[in-house]
Design a protein around this motif. Structure first.
Motif: not given
Length: 354
Positions: A35-40
């Motif tokens: 989720r963090l990677i997708v948001r970034t």
């Protein structure tokens, strides 16, 4: 807590609990990290206006995260003591799963990239991009197959050698077709001509109608279709008239030898005035160039500021007509082949005009 030391299938209950705990922790970490990677990535794409942002995010969710989950599961199984056959099966399935998903991810990205590249292009460019996409997918899957075989212990050296020998044999058998295919990509990337261009190749000329994988087709001025193999076309000297911004016109005028000198001096100015009086023309020069066998020769140069052949012919016609009118007005006569016969007996000279 003696029950934790109970063994089932060569593993204690404690080993199974540690395995489950490690699996849960890994799944949670991958979930939140994904989720963090997708948001970034989404924020970066939105900030920099990346064209392929949505495709990258979709690929991460669809392919990379499942690979990460399965990889975590594979590493967690190492906590347990697996039998030889089961351990080999788990390793093989894990390797196959990771390689297949990775190959699918790469092929989907390649398909998306080449599809975006095809948009807004003409027919020949679309065919070239489609072939490039197909070749890229084939290369990806061949590499994936080699990696899988190498990871499961298959000796790929002999396989690669066999593929190389087979490739050489196929290349010799299909030398003409492959030559035309590579020449097609040469036409696509180098762009010596495009659809709609009027070209001359050797003694043939026409307008390019179709650029295919094997042949290119021209429409000749007389109406028939000319078909060239791509290798023959790229191997010949091509004259492309589309890029021509202006047309240089050179011609010669021959006047009779009895033309007065004062009239001869007026000729360059008369021709210059006529050429500059036409639209889309630029005067070059007009000179008394040489003494001919039966004429005094002037060389005239001017430019038609258009690549349109019909426009050139219209301008050329008007200039020729006005030169004829001007020469009749000033008394200049065009020369044509003559022969003079002189009799020694005192008879008058006879001129035979042919």
């Amino acid at each position: 807590m003696e029950f934790l030391n109970l063994k089932y299938f060569d593993n204690t209950i404690l080993d199974y609990l540690i395995f489950i705990a490690a699996l849960v922790v890994s799944a949670v970490l991958i979930h939140y990290l994904g989720r963090l990677i997708v948001r970034t990535v989404a924020a970066r794409c939105e900030k920099t206006n990346v064209l392929y942002g949505d495709a990258i995010i979709a690929a991460i969710k669809r392919y990379l995260l499942p690979i990460a989950y399965f990889t975590a599961f594979t590493f967690c199984t190492r906590i347990l003591t697996l039998g030889g056959g089961l351990k080999t099966a788990v390793g093989t399935i894990s390797t196959l799963f990771a390689i297949v998903l990775g190959a699918i991810f790469l092929t989907s990205m390649a398909a998306f990239f080449f599809e975006r590249l095809r948009r807004g292009r003409d027919e020949s460019a679309s065919i070239a991009v489609k072939w490039l996409g197909t070749i890229a997918k084939m290369v990806i899957w061949i590499i994936a197959l080699i990696l899988f075989l190498d990871n499961i212990g298959v000796k790929i050296t002999s396989l690669v050698t066999g593929l190389g020998i087979g490739g050489v044999a196929i290349a010799f058998a299909a030398q003409s077709a492959l030559s035309d295919l590579f020449c097609f990509f040469t036409i696509f990337f180098d762009k010596p001509f495009e659809i709609g261009d009027f070209i001359i190749a050797g003694e043939q000329m026409g307008t390019v109608e179709h650029i295919g994988v094997k042949t290119t087709r021209l429409r000749a001025l007389s109406g028939e279709q000319l078909v060239f193999s791509n290798s023959d076309l790229t191997g010949s000297r091509i004259r492309n008239y589309k890029s021509m911004q202006q047309r240089r016109v050179v011609f010669t005028l021959g006047l009779t030898y009895d033309t007065p000198v004062e009239t001869l001096r007026r000729i360059p100015g008369v021709v210059k005035e006529i050429v500059e009086g036409e639209q889309d023309t630029q005067f070059g020069r007009a000179h008394f160039a040489s003494y001919g066998a039966y004429s005094l020769n002037y060389e005239i140069v001017y430019f038609v500021l258009s690549s349109d052949y019909d426009k050139y012919m219209d301008v050329n016609e008007q200039i020729n007509l006005k030169i004829k009118e001007a020469f009749e007005r000033i008394g200049a006569r065009f020369a044509f082949p003559t022969q003079s016969l002189v009799w020694e007996g005192g008879a008058p000279a006879v001129t035979d005009k042919r």
